[in-house]
Design a protein around this motif. Structure first.
Motif, short mmCIF file in Angstrom:
data_model
loop_
_atom_site.label_atom_id
_atom_site.label_comp_id
_atom_site.label_asym_id
_atom_site.label_seq_id
_atom_site.Cartn_x
_atom_site.Cartn_y
_atom_site.Cartn_z
N GLY A 1 0.73 -1.27 -0.07
CA GLY A 1 -0.23 0.03 -0.13
C GLY A 1 0.84 1.25 0.12
N LYS A 2 -0.07 2.32 0.07
CA LYS A 2 0.72 3.89 0.07
C LYS A 2 0.27 4.47 1.24
N ALA A 3 -0.70 4.17 1.79
CA ALA A 3 -1.32 5.19 2.81
C ALA A 3 -2.03 4.21 3.59
N VAL A 4 -2.10 4.88 4.94
CA VAL A 4 -3.12 3.98 6.03
C VAL A 4 -4.55 4.93 5.77
N ILE A 5 -5.54 4.22 5.57
CA ILE A 5 -6.86 4.87 5.45
C ILE A 5 -7.58 4.64 6.38
N ASN A 6 -7.46 3.49 7.47
CA ASN A 6 -8.14 3.39 8.49
C ASN A 6 -7.34 2.90 9.73
N LEU A 7 -7.59 3.32 10.93
CA LEU A 7 -6.65 2.96 12.07
C LEU A 7 -7.57 3.07 13.31
N GLN A 8 -7.86 1.85 13.94
CA GLN A 8 -8.81 1.91 15.11
C GLN A 8 -8.16 0.64 15.83
N VAL A 9 -8.71 0.87 17.27
CA VAL A 9 -8.51 -0.33 18.12
C VAL A 9 -9.58 -1.38 17.75
N ALA A 10 -9.04 -2.64 17.80
CA ALA A 10 -9.69 -3.60 17.16
C ALA A 10 -11.05 -3.91 18.19
N ASP A 11 -12.14 -3.27 17.84
CA ASP A 11 -13.09 -3.72 19.00
C ASP A 11 -13.81 -4.98 18.46
N PRO A 12 -14.80 -5.34 19.38
CA PRO A 12 -15.52 -6.68 19.34
C PRO A 12 -15.92 -6.92 17.75
N GLU A 13 -16.80 -5.85 17.36
CA GLU A 13 -17.50 -5.91 16.13
C GLU A 13 -16.40 -6.16 14.79
N SER A 14 -15.19 -5.39 14.95
CA SER A 14 -14.34 -5.90 14.01
C SER A 14 -13.56 -7.00 14.25
N GLN A 15 -13.51 -7.57 15.17
CA GLN A 15 -12.98 -8.90 15.50
C GLN A 15 -13.51 -9.92 15.03
N GLN A 16 -14.78 -9.75 15.20
CA GLN A 16 -15.74 -10.77 14.57
C GLN A 16 -15.61 -11.01 12.97
N LYS A 17 -14.98 -10.24 12.60
CA LYS A 17 -14.58 -10.34 11.01
C LYS A 17 -13.54 -11.36 10.78
N TRP A 18 -12.56 -11.39 11.72
CA TRP A 18 -11.51 -12.23 11.33
C TRP A 18 -10.89 -13.01 12.31
N ALA A 19 -11.55 -13.10 13.59
CA ALA A 19 -11.02 -13.88 14.65
C ALA A 19 -11.85 -15.05 14.81
N HIS A 20 -11.02 -16.36 14.84
CA HIS A 20 -11.81 -17.62 15.08
C HIS A 20 -12.51 -17.58 16.22
#
Lengths: 596, 596
Positions: free
Chosen positions: B325-344
């Motif tokens: 990539g070239k730039a960061v477009i989003n940076l946030q603490v991994a909240d439970p909602e986002s964890q659901q997308k990629w955590a087993h």
């Protein structure tokens, strides 16, 4: 300012992008740079010109008691939906840039500000005791032009002064309107412009009366008609006149005649040995309303006259409700391409009669057009006239209304032209000139206040819509119009009131310590005396410097050349090219006198 | 100006839309009106304030030799594609309004003008002999803010002065940069503001060094850290410091301990009787790059410190190419909602160790995130520390790098805070204040000139990219910041340098002919003497007029009340509320002295 330190680059060659002389000169002389279609950067010299014009405008506006403010450039769609102009401006005519913000709200980029100011008035004006009010701003406006061109004349960004006044009645509006007329004349006079105030069509802005201010220039886009004594002047779009009397017809019998391939007024008159004033010609227009309805409009007009499409559009706008629409979004002569969409068979173009029936029209086509006949007042009283026979290669002669053809609804649609007589005084003949529109003032009335419910309470306690006026002036356009009106083969000739600087001190040879010393001394002395002065201290040949000075058009050039040996410098008037030798010690006084 | 003729309406109640006091006051006192989200009209009084600030800015800028110009607000996408910022500004951060014109070309609405000015420089600058150059403009800018608020502080339209300088080398850039530092200080001083210049992060503009100018105000959005002696001051985003030394750990054996429900630093320290400086805590961030790649970043940092997300973003931007990539477009603490997308399964948040393995990550998920570990320098030298055991309700104590955990890459990520020691002089302790950013100056270097190929030829004939600086100042924001810094319970207290008018002549009772006569005479005399004066000739109660005068904040109020019987008027200083009786004949002189 020292030229050696200024971002200033002149071009030797005419830039390919420019057609108008003023556009070429502003580019070549380093005033503007194009960064995209219809988008120009105002470089430091140009910005000074624009600031000077703005200062003159401000002074004259403030003098009338108008109050300067700044409205937003982004305009919420809801306000334009209230006034009913959103669709016309963003879709139909499409001259307003529109976008959707991150919250999915529609926003326009202001080409004009009636909606915003009416919303402000609605919020702040309650009582007749607060009236009249007049607010204005100087601001960059936006238009998504179909064909941006001519530099600052028709750009997609341009600087305007726009003012809006609010009144309790028409009388108060007229007072401000006429005050603006006087203020505008003063502004243009102060800018050193030759101009004419002309009656104008109010167009999409609306309202009852309006007047344009035209800077006179050969290359102007607008045609003006006026009487010698200036008692009448109008934009050709709006102008009315008395057309010449028709020559009496020599036909006395109605008959169909064979006129093979004589489909133009000129050829048929030659064949039939008649005058164009004896012919009723038909022009077929295809008109589209904002609700999508197509109407074919057959206009009958005298052979020597042309249709004024602005007048036609205004007439058709009045009839809009008959067709379920509000505005005309397209009006054009029905060309073969458009005919294919709704005509059964080929129309006998050039041979159409005032009674052309609609059997040519395919009413089951997807377009399914309506049909309307209109007659210009020039044909109303014609007798024994010549016209088409609705059959290719045939005309009829000796025709009369009522007997041979039904006279359609009569309206005034003909385009006034040079040589016509003035309506108010038929002894005066209209003349023509070309102009560049730089100002337009409108009596808007209650169009916006009614639509947007901007009301006030009058002395009697009644709630009434505010009566409005609006007053536009193109600041960046005026700057270029001034150039278009005043240049010679060598470059721009600025009027001292709006020139970026008053004086340029040219040191022919910066390697010559004496020349440089005199140059520096004069530069410092003039600056201290409040004269706006440039010092050409660039390490360039004298010839280049003289050429650049002529091109950039500063009113006076001071040359610290050979004459300094005699204690003198040469002062050249840019407009007259007259050179005067002046004692070095008298230069400041001399120039202060010239600049008074 | 007579208030009876001015479009001026004050509000009794605080408007619901406003949170900040300055925002409320500007609305209530009739300076601004909202016409849409983040869109404010500048009414006549506000416009005068803005014009005064602009005049001060112009004078100081011109004084340094900078040249005023005006760049376009519409900016062709191609230029932003050349610099590589189009996607970041219109899509990723999305703060630039963008639209498609009728010819289907993409255009942005300028939030800043590096691209346009670099295109101009590329076109006009050829040689070192033309350098340095510095162009500036005062113009409305646009930002499609996620949450427009605080009135003029974070609007979608705002007025800025932005300047851009071009140099042959860094040395010349630094000269102009420091000259701008001095000019900015003068401008803020002249506007009567209390401010601090602080080191700042360069953010999306880029470049090597930058400095912000903060108007000090309790309600400011920015945190500033500074030393008592002012030898150091920085925006908290940029600030560096020496954190307190860690308290030595009393654990001497690595073991797993049961810490049920003690998932915070405070609770676990209480249970284990240890100091937060002995704990290594983990913060898991979810980061998205502009190419769509998601990276989970596990940051290990000392228990008493917080992550500075601006520093983190800068570090991750440096690593962008590792992830394509070239730039960061989003940076946030991994909240439970986002964890659901990629955590087993559920992560043991609060109990994570520096070695959390990536077995929690579902690599076959559509997100398919990468995993990265970083350590803040505060944990590098910790020994026998406490940290998570990667199991809910368990920690480990007596842990050491190398033995129990692998030390991740060490970077500086911790947020400096009040009480920390200064890096340049550890005897100085950092203090904190809040400020409103009104200016930001940058040493850009060659970021834009390289990307857009804006080069010049140096004295040795080499072609080099132009070295650039840029200098922003929020004109409309400054106006509101001035109010935020100077008001009392009754309203605004303007500094006389930027007040819309200097004096308000209040006639308590317009029905009293003598009061009115004195009012009119003083109004005329003050105006003639060049004092900017309002006449409150409205038919209102005296109490309303006094309240309005306090609210609107004009520096001096002249009251033509009872004292006129003794040939005197009362002059009230708005800031101090001190009232002085002054002979009518001496009023002009008195006020001229006060206003000097």
């Amino acid at each position: 300012m020292r030229l050696s330190q200024m971002l200033w680059v002149t071009l030797r060659e005419d830039p390919a992008e420019a057609e108008l002389t003023s556009h070429k000169l502003l580019l070549r002389a380093g005033y503007i740079r194009r960064v995209g279609s219809g988008l120009y950067v105002y470089l430091p010299l140009m910005w000074r010109v624009l600031q000077k014009i703005s200062a003159i405008v401000r002074e004259e506006m403030n003098d009338t008691g108008a109050q300067e403010c700044l409205l937003t450039q982004l305009q919420p769609a809801e306000l334009w939906q209230e006034s009913g102009r959103w669709d016309t401006y963003t879709k139909a005519e499409g001259i307003m840039f529109a976008l959707t913000d991150r919250a999915n709200r529609e926003v326009g980029l202001g080409p004009t500000h009636e909606e915003i100011i009416t919303a402000i008035a609605r919020d702040t004006i309650r009582s007749y005791r607060q009236l009249p009010q007049h607010l204005y701003q100087i601001q960059t406006k936006f238009r998504d032009e179909i064909r941006p061109r001519f530099g600052l004349m028709r750009g997609r960004e341009f600087i305007m002064k726009d003012g809006y006044s609010f009144h309790e009645n028409e009388e108060s509006l007229k007072e401000t309107y006429y005050e603006m007329d006087r203020a505008y004349r003063k502004m243009f006079d102060r800018c050193g412009l030759k101009f004419r105030a002309v009656e104008a069509d109010s167009g999409a802005i609306g309202g009852s009366g309006s007047q344009e201010f035209m800077v006179l220039a050969e290359a102007g886009e607008d045609d003006i008609l006026f009487t010698e004594d200036s008692s009448y002047a109008a934009n050709v779009e709006k102008a009315v006149s008395l057309p010449p009397e028709a020559v009496p017809s020599h036909f006395d019998k109605f008959e169909k005649v064979h006129t093979p391939k004589k489909g133009t007024i000129e050829t048929v008159c030659k064949l039939l040995k008649c005058d164009p004033t004896q012919v009723v010609k038909q022009v077929l227009y295809q008109v589209i309303y904002d609700n999508g309805t197509t109407v074919l409009v057959l206009v009958s007009i005298r052979g020597d006259r042309d249709v004024n499409e602005v007048k036609l559009q205004n007439e058709l706008t009045k009839l809009a409700s008959n067709y379920g629409g509000k505005a005309v979004i397209n009006l054009q002569v029905a060309d073969p391409e458009s005919q294919q969409k709704w005509a059964h068979s080929k129309l006998p173009v050039g041979f159409i009669s005032p009674s052309l029936d609609d059997s040519y029209i395919d009413k089951s086509s997807t377009v399914s057009p309506k049909f309307l006949r209109l007659a210009d007042r020039t044909v109303e009283h014609l007798q024994n006239f010549v016209t088409g026979a609705d059959e290719a290669d045939y005309h009829v002669v000796g025709a009369n209304w009522g007997k041979d053809f039904t006279l359609p609804t009569v309206v005034n649609l003909d385009k006034a032209k040079a040589g016509d007589r003035a309506v108010h005084d038929p002894s005066q003949i209209l003349q023509t000139a070309r102009g560049i529109e730089v100002g337009h003032i409108f009596q808007l009335g209650t169009k916006y206040s009614q639509a947007m419910k901007a009301t006030f309470t009058n002395e009697q306690g009644e709630e009434l819509p505010l009566v409005m006026g609006c007053y536009g002036l193109g600041v960046s356009r005026l700057a270029q119009a001034a150039v278009e009106q005043s240049y010679d083969k060598d470059g721009i000739i600025w009027n001292k009131a709006i020139a970026p600087y008053h004086v340029i001190v040219t040191v022919p040879n910066v390697g010559d310590a004496k020349q440089m010393d005199v140059g520096e001394r004069l530069y410092t002395a003039l600056d201290a005396a409040g004269v706006e002065v440039l010092l050409d201290d660039r390490d360039e040949r004298a010839g280049v410097k003289f050429k650049d000075a002529d091109l950039v058009g500063i009113p006076y050039r001071v040359v610290t050349g050979k004459a300094i040996a005699d204690g003198k410098v040469e002062i050249v008037n840019r407009a007259t090219k007259v050179a005067t030798l002046v004692e070095i010690e008298s230069v400041v006084e001399y120039l202060q006198n010239e600049l008074k």
